[in-house]
Design a protein around this motif. Structure first.
Motif, PDB file in Angstrom:
ATOM      1  N   PRO A  99      21.041  63.729 -39.184  1.00  0.00           N
ATOM      2  CA  PRO A  99      21.599  64.742 -40.085  1.00  0.00           C
ATOM      3  C   PRO A  99      22.380  65.798 -39.325  1.00  0.00           C
ATOM      4  O   PRO A  99      21.922  66.326 -38.307  1.00  0.00           O
ATOM      5  CB  PRO A  99      20.354  65.335 -40.759  1.00  0.00           C
ATOM      6  N   GLY A 100      23.591  66.067 -39.809  1.00  0.00           N
ATOM      7  CA  GLY A 100      24.441  67.083 -39.199  1.00  0.00           C
ATOM      8  C   GLY A 100      25.316  66.587 -38.075  1.00  0.00           C
ATOM      9  O   GLY A 100      26.140  67.347 -37.557  1.00  0.00           O
ATOM     10  N   VAL A 101      25.178  65.307 -37.662  1.00  0.00           N
ATOM     11  CA  VAL A 101      25.977  64.742 -36.574  1.00  0.00           C
ATOM     12  C   VAL A 101      26.902  63.675 -37.155  1.00  0.00           C
ATOM     13  O   VAL A 101      26.437  62.732 -37.810  1.00  0.00           O
ATOM     14  CB  VAL A 101      25.087  64.126 -35.475  1.00  0.00           C
ATOM     15  N   THR A 102      28.214  63.819 -36.946  1.00  0.00           N
ATOM     16  CA  THR A 102      29.186  62.875 -37.493  1.00  0.00           C
ATOM     17  C   THR A 102      29.200  61.586 -36.681  1.00  0.00           C
ATOM     18  O   THR A 102      29.302  61.615 -35.459  1.00  0.00           O
ATOM     19  CB  THR A 102      30.593  63.493 -37.503  1.00  0.00           C
ATOM     20  N   GLN A 103      29.097  60.467 -37.373  1.00  0.00           N
ATOM     21  CA  GLN A 103      29.169  59.151 -36.750  1.00  0.00           C
ATOM     22  C   GLN A 103      30.494  58.495 -37.122  1.00  0.00           C
ATOM     23  O   GLN A 103      30.951  58.610 -38.261  1.00  0.00           O
ATOM     24  CB  GLN A 103      28.003  58.266 -37.202  1.00  0.00           C
ATOM     25  N   ILE A 104      31.113  57.810 -36.158  1.00  0.00           N
ATOM     26  CA  ILE A 104      32.409  57.172 -36.365  1.00  0.00           C
ATOM     27  C   ILE A 104      32.221  55.662 -36.268  1.00  0.00           C
ATOM     28  O   ILE A 104      31.663  55.164 -35.294  1.00  0.00           O
ATOM     29  CB  ILE A 104      33.446  57.643 -35.325  1.00  0.00           C
ATOM     30  N   ALA A 105      32.673  54.930 -37.299  1.00  0.00           N
ATOM     31  CA  ALA A 105      32.467  53.479 -37.331  1.00  0.00           C
ATOM     32  C   ALA A 105      33.694  52.803 -37.923  1.00  0.00           C
ATOM     33  O   ALA A 105      34.422  53.386 -38.738  1.00  0.00           O
ATOM     34  CB  ALA A 105      31.224  53.126 -38.145  1.00  0.00           C
ATOM     35  N   ALA A 106      33.915  51.558 -37.511  1.00  0.00           N
ATOM     36  CA  ALA A 106      35.039  50.767 -38.012  1.00  0.00           C
ATOM     37  C   ALA A 106      34.634  50.022 -39.276  1.00  0.00           C
ATOM     38  O   ALA A 106      33.505  49.532 -39.395  1.00  0.00           O
ATOM     39  CB  ALA A 106      35.500  49.775 -36.945  1.00  0.00           C
ATOM     40  N   ILE A 107      35.555  49.956 -40.247  1.00  0.00           N
ATOM     41  CA  ILE A 107      35.356  49.171 -41.467  1.00  0.00           C
ATOM     42  C   ILE A 107      36.578  48.282 -41.669  1.00  0.00           C
ATOM     43  O   ILE A 107      37.577  48.403 -40.961  1.00  0.00           O
ATOM     44  CB  ILE A 107      35.130  50.068 -42.708  1.00  0.00           C
ATOM     45  N   SER A 108      36.495  47.385 -42.636  1.00  0.00           N
ATOM     46  CA  SER A 108      37.596  46.479 -42.932  1.00  0.00           C
ATOM     47  C   SER A 108      38.554  47.133 -43.924  1.00  0.00           C
ATOM     48  O   SER A 108      38.124  47.695 -44.936  1.00  0.00           O
ATOM     49  CB  SER A 108      37.062  45.168 -43.511  1.00  0.00           C
ATOM     50  N   ARG A 109      39.849  47.067 -43.608  1.00  0.00           N
ATOM     51  CA  ARG A 109      40.856  47.624 -44.522  1.00  0.00           C
ATOM     52  C   ARG A 109      41.199  46.587 -45.585  1.00  0.00           C
ATOM     53  O   ARG A 109      41.515  45.449 -45.292  1.00  0.00           O
ATOM     54  CB  ARG A 109      42.118  48.016 -43.735  1.00  0.00           C
ATOM     55  N   GLY A 110      41.130  47.017 -46.855  1.00  0.00           N
ATOM     56  CA  GLY A 110      41.485  46.147 -47.964  1.00  0.00           C
ATOM     57  C   GLY A 110      40.382  45.206 -48.406  1.00  0.00           C
ATOM     58  O   GLY A 110      40.604  44.387 -49.293  1.00  0.00           O
ATOM     59  N   HIS A 111      39.186  45.297 -47.785  1.00  0.00           N
ATOM     60  CA  HIS A 111      38.068  44.429 -48.153  1.00  0.00           C
ATOM     61  C   HIS A 111      36.825  45.269 -48.452  1.00  0.00           C
ATOM     62  O   HIS A 111      36.782  46.466 -48.143  1.00  0.00           O
ATOM     63  CB  HIS A 111      37.762  43.432 -47.036  1.00  0.00           C
ATOM     64  N   LEU A 112      35.818  44.616 -49.024  1.00  0.00           N
ATOM     65  CA  LEU A 112      34.585  45.301 -49.404  1.00  0.00           C
ATOM     66  C   LEU A 112      33.703  45.504 -48.181  1.00  0.00           C
ATOM     67  O   LEU A 112      33.471  44.578 -47.405  1.00  0.00           O
ATOM     68  CB  LEU A 112      33.848  44.482 -50.461  1.00  0.00           C
ATOM     69  N   ASN A 113      33.194  46.723 -48.008  1.00  0.00           N
ATOM     70  CA  ASN A 113      32.284  47.060 -46.914  1.00  0.00           C
ATOM     71  C   ASN A 113      30.990  47.624 -47.496  1.00  0.00           C
ATOM     72  O   ASN A 113      31.014  48.342 -48.493  1.00  0.00           O
ATOM     73  CB  ASN A 113      32.915  48.108 -45.986  1.00  0.00           C
ATOM     74  N   ARG A 114      29.848  47.269 -46.857  1.00  0.00           N
ATOM     75  CA  ARG A 114      28.528  47.720 -47.307  1.00  0.00           C
ATOM     76  C   ARG A 114      27.950  48.721 -46.321  1.00  0.00           C
ATOM     77  O   ARG A 114      27.892  48.455 -45.116  1.00  0.00           O
ATOM     78  CB  ARG A 114      27.558  46.540 -47.420  1.00  0.00           C
ATOM     79  N   LEU A 115      27.516  49.880 -46.841  1.00  0.00           N
ATOM     80  CA  LEU A 115      26.807  50.874 -46.043  1.00  0.00           C
ATOM     81  C   LEU A 115      25.385  50.961 -46.584  1.00  0.00           C
ATOM     82  O   LEU A 115      25.156  51.490 -47.684  1.00  0.00           O
ATOM     83  CB  LEU A 115      27.487  52.243 -46.130  1.00  0.00           C
ATOM     84  N   VAL A 116      24.428  50.395 -45.854  1.00  0.00           N
ATOM     85  CA  VAL A 116      23.018  50.419 -46.265  1.00  0.00           C
ATOM     86  C   VAL A 116      22.418  51.718 -45.753  1.00  0.00           C
ATOM     87  O   VAL A 116      22.233  51.906 -44.553  1.00  0.00           O
ATOM     88  CB  VAL A 116      22.268  49.202 -45.709  1.00  0.00           C
ATOM     89  N   THR A 117      22.119  52.640 -46.662  1.00  0.00           N
ATOM     90  CA  THR A 117      21.688  53.979 -46.291  1.00  0.00           C
ATOM     91  C   THR A 117      20.159  54.074 -46.270  1.00  0.00           C
ATOM     92  O   THR A 117      19.465  53.259 -46.894  1.00  0.00           O
ATOM     93  CB  THR A 117      22.236  55.018 -47.282  1.00  0.00           C
ATOM     94  N   PRO A 118      19.613  55.072 -45.591  1.00  0.00           N
ATOM     95  CA  PRO A 118      18.158  55.282 -45.599  1.00  0.00           C
ATOM     96  C   PRO A 118      17.680  56.061 -46.810  1.00  0.00           C
ATOM     97  O   PRO A 118      16.492  56.371 -46.906  1.00  0.00           O
ATOM     98  CB  PRO A 118      17.934  56.082 -44.311  1.00  0.00           C
ATOM     99  N   PHE A 119      18.589  56.379 -47.738  1.00  0.00           N
ATOM    100  CA  PHE A 119      18.229  57.167 -48.919  1.00  0.00           C
ATOM    101  C   PHE A 119      17.978  56.243 -50.105  1.00  0.00           C
ATOM    102  O   PHE A 119      18.794  55.353 -50.385  1.00  0.00           O
ATOM    103  CB  PHE A 119      19.340  58.154 -49.271  1.00  0.00           C
TER     104      PHE A 119
END
Length: 334
Positions: A99-119
């Motif tokens: 929490p409070g720290v920005t993370q930088i990650a690559a995703i696919s442009r133009g396609h569906l991406n999944r972010l599985v969150t801890p919430f």
């Protein structure tokens, strides 16, 4: 008798790998008498260079508008490259977040991406993407604890993720679209970040309260033993601040490298018990008993021979009072 005047004609003759340009009657005669086996060919008259350029249109020059469009496209590419320059973009599928720290990650442009969150019930704040309304998804779509992101943007986009109705802990993400296949990112809170966070899931609450108390614990352990995640529960790495304490002679218990499964009323710690003695030992559930422990079970073995291992599940009743705040006032005396 005067012969009729004949106009000179031009002709081409290929002799071995040489192209000979014959101009005029005399030159044509010389060409026709040349040996086919590559014999000497008499000198030919010089042909002006204008012969091959006559009636050929000049090359087209780019218009000022085209030049301006090209400069604009070049500047746009340079601007996009500058925006990505210096960013430590992660290509990992499992990302430790805090929490409070920005993370930088690559995703696919133009396609569906999944972010599985801890919430259990994530909420998304963004100024870069459209979220849609109702059941209609825009560039962001939320299903249970998973956030789906689809974008054609060439620039990085930012997200703030938090549990719905809770603003005391949020995950900041910068997503960099790239020409890669669709990606799934598992967002795991850094060890110790969830020690004071009490997130309850409405789906988990509904599932837990839909049956008697003992049946809920029985079905909970059964699904965990089958490597399933119960309805509304979320799976996390073990938290050092909330590890159960188990003591039994002849056995060692390791929950530090285990897992943690969060529901609404129950928090389940998953660890490993190992027989370090010279004889068989039966795992006693009372070895992990405490005031808040609701139930204990071991799977797939209950009697361990020397060197054997088994999983141990410890369910703890959760207090949904809200948990301690993440921002605290520093003490003046300690």
């Amino acid at each position: 008798m005067n012969r009729p005047e004949m106009k000179p004609k031009s002709m081409f003759r290929l002799n071995r790998n040489r192209l000979v340009l014959c101009v005029g009657l005399s030159a044509a005669a010389l060409c026709s008498n040349a040996n086919a086996d590559g014999g000497p060919v008499p000198d030919l008259p010089i042909v002006p260079a204008s012969t091959v350029t006559q009636d050929v249109p000049p090359p087209k020059q780019p218009t000022p508008r085209a030049e301006g469009a090209q400069r604009t496209a070049t500047a746009s590419r340079a601007s996009a490259n500058n925006a990505l320059a210096g960013l430590n973009v992660s290509s990992d599928s499992a990302i430790m977040v805090e929490p409070g720290v920005t993370q930088i990650a690559a995703i696919s442009r133009g396609h569906l991406n999944r972010l599985v969150t801890p919430f259990p019930t994530p909420e998304v704040m963004t100024s870069s993407l459209s979220t849609g309304s109702g059941d209609a998804c825009g560039e962001i779509c939320i299903k249970d604890n998973v956030v789906y992101v689809t974008t054609d943007s060439k620039k990085p986009v930012t997200l703030s993720l938090n549990e719905a109705g809770r603003q005391d802990a949020a995950i900041m993400m910068t997503l960099v679209p790239k020409d890669v296949p669709p990606r799934e990112l598992q967002l795991e809170l850094k060890n110790g970040s969830m020690g004071g966070l009490q997130f309850g899931s409405k789906k988990a609450e509904s599932w837990e309260e839909s049956q008697p108390y003992v049946d809920t614990l029985t079905h909970l352990f059964r699904q965990i033993a089958l490597n399933e995640v119960p309805q509304g529960y979320t799976l996390h790495q073990a938290e050092s601040g909330v590890l159960p304490v188990c003591r039994q002679p002849g056995l060692t218990f390791d929950f530090r490298h285990g897992q943690r499964m969060l529901g609404h009323h129950f928090d389940v710690a998953i660890g490993v018990a190992k027989n370090t003695s010279n004889g068989p030992v039966e795992v006693r559930e009372t070895a992990c008993g405490s005031q808040q422990v609701a139930a204990v079970a071991s799977w797939p073995k209950n009697v361990l021979h020397p060197g054997d291992k088994t999983e141990v599940y410890v369910a703890v009743s959760r207090s949904m009072g809200g948990g301690k705040p993440t921002t605290q006032r520093p003490s003046l005396v300690r």
